[in-house]
Scaffold this active site. Structure first.
Site, mmCIF file in Angstrom:
data_model
loop_
_atom_site.group_PDB
_atom_site.id
_atom_site.type_symbol
_atom_site.label_atom_id
_atom_site.label_comp_id
_atom_site.label_asym_id
_atom_site.label_seq_id
_atom_site.Cartn_x
_atom_site.Cartn_y
_atom_site.Cartn_z
ATOM 1 N N GLU A 91 50.030 41.754 126.080
ATOM 2 C CA GLU A 91 49.907 40.261 125.690
ATOM 3 C C GLU A 91 51.614 40.237 124.882
ATOM 4 O OE1 GLU A 91 47.148 38.515 123.072
ATOM 5 O OE2 GLU A 91 48.603 37.112 122.472
ATOM 6 N N LYS A 286 41.161 38.398 115.823
ATOM 7 C CA LYS A 286 41.804 39.018 117.316
ATOM 8 C C LYS A 286 43.410 39.071 116.844
ATOM 9 C CE LYS A 286 43.422 37.970 121.253
ATOM 10 N NZ LYS A 286 45.001 38.061 121.637
ATOM 11 N N ASP A 302 40.621 55.827 119.975
ATOM 12 C CA ASP A 302 39.607 55.073 120.574
ATOM 13 C C ASP A 302 39.320 53.504 120.127
ATOM 14 O OD1 ASP A 302 37.133 53.857 121.381
ATOM 15 O OD2 ASP A 302 35.929 55.963 121.059
ATOM 16 N N HIS A 399 55.495 31.895 121.826
ATOM 17 C CA HIS A 399 54.847 32.188 122.717
ATOM 18 C C HIS A 399 55.737 31.818 124.312
ATOM 19 C CE1 HIS A 399 50.446 33.698 122.531
ATOM 20 N NE2 HIS A 399 51.130 34.185 121.419
HETATM 21 C C1 MEV Z 1 46.813 35.235 119.816
HETATM 22 O O1 MEV Z 1 46.883 36.759 120.545
HETATM 23 C C2 MEV Z 1 46.518 35.481 118.372
HETATM 24 C C3 MEV Z 1 46.395 34.117 117.574
HETATM 25 O O2 MEV Z 1 45.641 33.160 118.209
HETATM 26 C C4 MEV Z 1 45.962 34.576 116.238
HETATM 27 C C5 MEV Z 1 45.628 33.663 115.332
HETATM 28 O O3 MEV Z 1 45.152 32.401 115.819
HETATM 29 O O4 MEV Z 1 45.508 33.861 113.924
HETATM 30 C C6 MEV Z 1 47.649 33.721 117.319
#
Ligand code: MEV
Length: 452
Positions: A91, A286, A302, A399
């Site tokens: 990513e 995430k 792992d 991004h």
């Molecule tokens: C994107 O890979 C991760 C985010 O969505 C994490 C978050 O919202 O805190 C930017």
């Protein structure tokens, strides 16, 4: 596809085919463009056959190698030691965000981390139809015998300071008839310990029915013992690390135009939302895993085990929640992460994968405990970067810059086209369609100019 067609496509003995034959089989059964497929699959083979064999032997039915970008995030100050952290991730923006967060905290004391515990768990699930009370009463003797049975396996680990810690009997008969579990705890030092733990558990599994059938010695009355399965648990809440950053709120200065106090409060509020709302917590966590997985992958660990454990831990309260926490109190900002994980710096892929070995070298050949701390610090940094962006400028700004690079690569843009696109999209919304239109425009113009 009906069952008959489905069966026509089935193959037995696929694993016995050579790599070439496997690709040929796929071409005649699945793909429609043989030349391109052969070119692509073979293009990513290592030019050195011996090295390629290393990758082929890591898994099964290998056809080629699947490349992922390997980057580094410098400037990580963790417990007053500087690290350049290797990260493997697909990513865009993740490595850039980690590096930016590391730099942000560099002059504020960096990250402080500590390993709170390193205990790992394994389970032998079994049925016992006999007297549960007697089983419980004889556990000390059973434990002693099981400890003895795994002595040949634990000896080496004991020399390194680890081994079997304890074995506990867990009674599930309230919810499942005759069901019990031996829950064993282990210290596996610098190895993740999966093989060691599973071998010990299987030895327990072999011995337990024999011990329990010796009713005279152990138990009165009749009973049958059936071992169902022996396997480690990937949930290791007692293999726990904490990473933390803190500073005086005023040290933030202006953050993307926001005054320090407003930024700190907005940040803490955002973390609070992740603590109370599972929908937000999942995305929030995430973001933490963006950093954690990238280092776990780069060091040959792992990532599925680490993910599973982290998510189970995030649900410990009964509701999925944030793994990180923040507070603003008495003019200080504190942001921390408690994270359970089981990692290794010896054995497994860390020994086999040449780049995993390099990653560990880059980190100064850390112990498993040190690696846990680095991983947690990167997770926290990644989370900080994401939440900081979310409560200030939003994440699309950063991004989209990286996204633009990906789209340009998709159109095989040359250096001139890429430069023009970056200038043009500085203040415009990046989308696949808008970039395509722009590139087509440049190319049409270039052709026109060329003709003229
Ligand atoms: C994107 O890979 C991760 C985010 O969505 C994490 C978050 O919202 O805190 C930017």
């Amino acid at each position: 596809m009906n069952i008959r067609e489905f069966k026509d496509k089935a193959i037995s003995g696929f694993s016995k085919l050579t790599k070439q034959e496997k690709i040929e089989w796929l071409i005649s059964n699945v793909f429609e463009n043989p030349r391109e497929v052969i070119r692509e699959f073979t293009e990513y083979w290592h030019k050195d056959e011996t090295r390629q064999r290393v990758f082929d032997e890591i898994s099964e039915n290998t056809l080629t190698n699947f490349y992922l970008p390997y980057g580094v995030a410098p400037n990580f100050l963790i417990n007053n030691k500087m690290y350049v952290v290797p990260m493997v991730i697909e990513e865009s923006s993740v490595v850039a965000a980690a590096a930016k967060a590391a730099k942000f905290w560099l002059d504020k004391g960096g990250f402080s981390t500590q390993v709170l515990s390193t205990i790992k768990i394994g389970q032998v699930h079994f049925k016992w139809t006999g007297d549960g009370e007697a089983l419980r009463a004889h556990m000390p003797v059973i434990k002693q015998s099981l400890r003895q049975a795994v002595k040949p396996l634990t000896e080496n680990m004991e020399k390194r300071g680890g081994g079997l810690i304890d074995i506990e009997l867990i009674d599930f008969t309230d919810t499942e008839e005759d069901l019990y579990q031996l829950r064993a705890s282990f210290e596996t030092c610098d190895s993740m310990g999966a093989n060691f733990i599973n071998s010990c558990l299987e030895e327990f599994g072999r011995n337990l029915p024999i011990l329990l059938s010796d009713n005279e010695r152990f138990l009165t009355g009749k009973g049958q013992c059936e071992v169902l399965m022996c396997i480690l648990s990937n949930f290791t809440p007692e293999s726990l690390v904490r990473a933390e950053v803190s500073c005086a709120v005023e040290d933030f200065g202006l953050v993307e135009g926001l005054p320090a106090e407003q930024f700190a409060n907005r940040f803490a509020q955002a973390v609070r939302i992740a603590e109370i709302d599972p929908y937000r917590a999942t995305t929030h966590n995430k973001g933490i895993f963006n950093g954690i997985d990238a280092v776990i992958l780069a060091t040959g660990n792992d990532f599925r085990a680490v993910e599973a454990c982290g998510h189970a831990y995030a649900s410990s309260s009964g509701r999925y929640s944030s793994l990180s926490h923040a507070e603003v109190s008495n003019g200080r900002f504190r942001f921390w992460l408690d994270f359970p994980m089981s990692v290794g710096t010896v054995g497994g892929l860390t020994k086999v994968h040449p780049l995993a070995k390099r990653s560990l070298e880059l980190l100064g050949k850390p112990s498993a405990k040190e690696l846990m701390q680095i991983v947690a610090a990167v997770g926290l940094a990644q989370n900080f970067g994401a939440v900081k962006a979310l409560v200030t400028s939003g994440i699309q700004k950063g991004h989209m810059k990286m996204h633009l690079n990906n789209i340009l690569a998709n159109f095989e843009a040359n250096a001139y086209e890429a430069e023009r696109a970056k200038e043009y999209f500085l203040d415009k919304v990046v989308s696949f369609a808008s970039v395509r239109e722009f590139i087509q425009g440049i190319r049409a113009g270039a052709i026109k100019n060329f003709k003229a």
